[in-house]
Design a protein around this motif. Structure first.
Motif, PDB file in Angstrom:
ATOM      1  N   TYR A   1       0.841  -1.197   0.000  1.00 26.78           N
ATOM      2  CA  TYR A   1       0.000   0.000   0.000  1.00 26.78           C
ATOM      3  C   TYR A   1       0.875   1.246   0.000  1.00 26.78           C
ATOM      4  N   HIS A   2       0.291   2.370  -0.399  1.00 29.65           N
ATOM      5  CA  HIS A   2       0.955   3.662  -0.231  1.00 29.65           C
ATOM      6  C   HIS A   2      -0.035   4.624   0.416  1.00 29.65           C
ATOM      7  N   TRP A   3       0.492   5.576   1.161  1.00 32.27           N
ATOM      8  CA  TRP A   3      -0.327   6.535   1.898  1.00 32.27           C
ATOM      9  C   TRP A   3      -0.721   7.703   0.993  1.00 32.27           C
ATOM     10  N   VAL A   4      -2.002   8.005   0.939  1.00 35.49           N
ATOM     11  CA  VAL A   4      -2.519   9.177   0.221  1.00 35.49           C
ATOM     12  C   VAL A   4      -2.864  10.195   1.302  1.00 35.49           C
TER      13      VAL A   4
ATOM     14  N   ASN B   1      -6.253  15.978   2.175  1.00 41.70           N
ATOM     15  CA  ASN B   1      -6.196  17.173   1.333  1.00 41.70           C
ATOM     16  C   ASN B   1      -7.575  17.799   1.184  1.00 41.70           C
TER      17      ASN B   1
ATOM     18  N   GLY C   1      -6.957  11.238   4.797  1.00 38.95           N
ATOM     19  CA  GLY C   1      -5.843  10.404   4.353  1.00 38.95           C
ATOM     20  C   GLY C   1      -6.261   8.937   4.402  1.00 38.95           C
ATOM     21  N   HIS C   2      -5.651   8.139   3.509  1.00 41.42           N
ATOM     22  CA  HIS C   2      -6.034   6.728   3.447  1.00 41.42           C
ATOM     23  C   HIS C   2      -4.949   5.935   2.722  1.00 41.42           C
ATOM     24  N   TRP C   3      -5.007   4.633   2.916  1.00 41.08           N
ATOM     25  CA  TRP C   3      -4.085   3.708   2.250  1.00 41.08           C
ATOM     26  C   TRP C   3      -4.699   3.235   0.943  1.00 41.08           C
ATOM     27  N   GLU C   4      -3.884   3.161  -0.106  1.00 39.88           N
ATOM     28  CA  GLU C   4      -4.307   2.610  -1.405  1.00 39.88           C
ATOM     29  C   GLU C   4      -3.305   1.564  -1.858  1.00 39.88           C
TER      30      GLU C   4
END
Length: 102
Positions: free
Chosen positions: A79-82, A85, A98-101
């Motif tokens: 996953y990567h952190w978004v 915003n 913010g969330h993980w994708e």
């Protein structure tokens, strides 16, 4: 006898279904007419193994924006952190948490 077994089986299934966990979710949507200030400049600390840096962001609290400083989040493999915003839409601003994708 067969009717009694059918009745007991039906009652058992109904009882089991009523004990099944209920899945629910809640979300808070924030839409305001006040643009957030520009992001603050943060000095990002040295990288930490097993963590990712989540940058700071402006959070709406009641009647004003309040800065929330950056923080380390435990890494989630694959996953990567978004980051959080604000999305402008005409005179309105919508907060995206913010969330993980993947």
């Amino acid at each position: 006898m067969a009717t009694r077994k059918l009745l007991l089986a039906t009652l058992w299934l109904a009882a089991a279904a009523s004990m099944a966990p209920v899945v629910s979710s809640a979300a808070v949507s924030i839409d305001i007419d006040v643009a957030p200030p520009p992001p603050r400049v943060e000095v990002v600390p040295a990288a930490r193994v097993g963590y990712v840096w989540a940058p700071g962001y402006w959070q709406w609290q009641g009647h004003e924006h309040v800065w929330v400083g950056g923080r380390w989040l435990r890494e989630r493999h694959g996953y990567h952190w978004v980051p959080e915003n604000w999305v402008g839409n005409g005179p309105h601003y919508h907060f995206v948490p913010g969330h993980w994708e993947r």
